[in-house]
Design an enzyme around this catalytic site. Structure first.
Site, mmCIF file in Angstrom:
data_model
loop_
_atom_site.group_PDB
_atom_site.id
_atom_site.type_symbol
_atom_site.label_atom_id
_atom_site.label_comp_id
_atom_site.label_asym_id
_atom_site.label_seq_id
_atom_site.Cartn_x
_atom_site.Cartn_y
_atom_site.Cartn_z
ATOM 1 C CG HIS A 94 5.066 -5.370 -5.351
ATOM 2 N ND1 HIS A 94 6.375 -5.761 -5.260
ATOM 3 C CD2 HIS A 94 4.870 -5.060 -6.671
ATOM 4 C CE1 HIS A 94 6.947 -5.704 -6.439
ATOM 5 N NE2 HIS A 94 6.069 -5.268 -7.307
ATOM 6 C CG ASP B 49 1.990 -6.633 -8.376
ATOM 7 O OD1 ASP B 49 2.500 -7.720 -8.684
ATOM 8 O OD2 ASP B 49 2.361 -5.535 -8.831
ATOM 9 C CG HIS C 78 3.574 -0.908 -8.800
ATOM 10 N ND1 HIS C 78 4.282 -0.785 -9.952
ATOM 11 C CD2 HIS C 78 3.112 -2.183 -8.769
ATOM 12 C CE1 HIS C 78 4.253 -1.934 -10.608
ATOM 13 N NE2 HIS C 78 3.554 -2.809 -9.913
ATOM 14 C CG HIS D 118 6.306 -9.557 -8.898
ATOM 15 N ND1 HIS D 118 5.216 -8.754 -8.616
ATOM 16 C CD2 HIS D 118 6.879 -9.840 -7.699
ATOM 17 C CE1 HIS D 118 5.144 -8.549 -7.309
ATOM 18 N NE2 HIS D 118 6.151 -9.200 -6.739
HETATM 19 ZN ZN LIG Z 1 4.002 -7.531 -10.134
#
Ligand SMILES: [Zn+2]
Length: 208
Positions: free
Chosen positions: A57, A53, A158, A47
């Site tokens: 992840h 991503d 995320h 990263h």
């Molecule tokens: Zn990332």
């Protein structure tokens, strides 16, 4: 045709997100030391700098990068500016009207830093409301101009974005890119089983 290089430079001094390994170019052979050629090995966290991503992840059963369709990171896209917000919220995103299936790249004040400062926590990222809103809009990919898509929320942004199967590009550099429609080429390295990998992000303006 005009090309915009939207990638950050990789070097040992560059800032990385805490926990990510900074890049090192190790010389295995060196002509100045009598070697027959120059030969290096690159070590870096997955990263580092401008990178992609994959759902894996943050999602245990999520797709890895090699499983994602190539058009997650290559194809028509839109660059939209939110230069005066300290946090990207749902309300800020609503002004951009995110579209189902689009690749949307956000240009915030992060991009105004030509050289990223040492890692700092006051970067512009998305809050959880923005993450969930993108999932409801059904965008294909979201691109951001700092090393993480999310503000200081503990991982939930995320999870919301990757859990919806949306691809993420992080660490873009959009200072010189006007708002508008482009063709994006930002394919990450084809690493089997990886949850993230660096890419060279290029925007093509075919009308210029
Ligand atoms: Zn990332």
């Amino acid at each position: 045709m005009k090309l915009y290089d939207c990638s950050r430079r990789l070097n040992p001094q560059m800032p990385v997100f805490p926990g990510n390994k900074p890049p090192v170019l190790k010389w295995l052979r060196n002509m100045k030391d009598g070697g027959k050629n120059n030969l290096s090995a690159l070590e870096l966290g997955s990263h580092t700098g401008t990178h992609a991503d994959a759902p894996f992840h943050f999602i245990a059963e999520g797709k890895t990068l090699d499983d994602l369709p190539l058009d997650t990171f290559v194809g028509p896209c839109r660059v939209a500016a939110l230069l005066d917000v300290p946090v990207v919220t749902q309300a800020a995103l609503e002004t951009l009207r995110p579209r189902n299936g689009e690749i949307l790249l956000l240009k915030t004040k992060n991009s105004l830093e030509e050289q990223l400062r040492p890692f700092h926590a006051d970067y512009v990222g998305l809050d959880i409301g923005a993450g969930r809103y993108l999932a409801r809009c059904g965008v294909k990919t979201i691109g951001v101009d700092y090393l993480s898509v999310e503000d200081q929320s503990p991982d939930v942004v995320h999870q919301a974005i990757l859990g919806a199967g949306i691809g993420i590009l992080e660490g873009l550099y959009l200072k010189d890119v006007p708002e508008g429609d482009y063709f994006l080429c930002a394919a990450p390295l084809k690493v089997d089983g990886a949850e993230g990998a660096p890419c060279r992000a290029i925007l093509v303006d075919f009308q210029a």
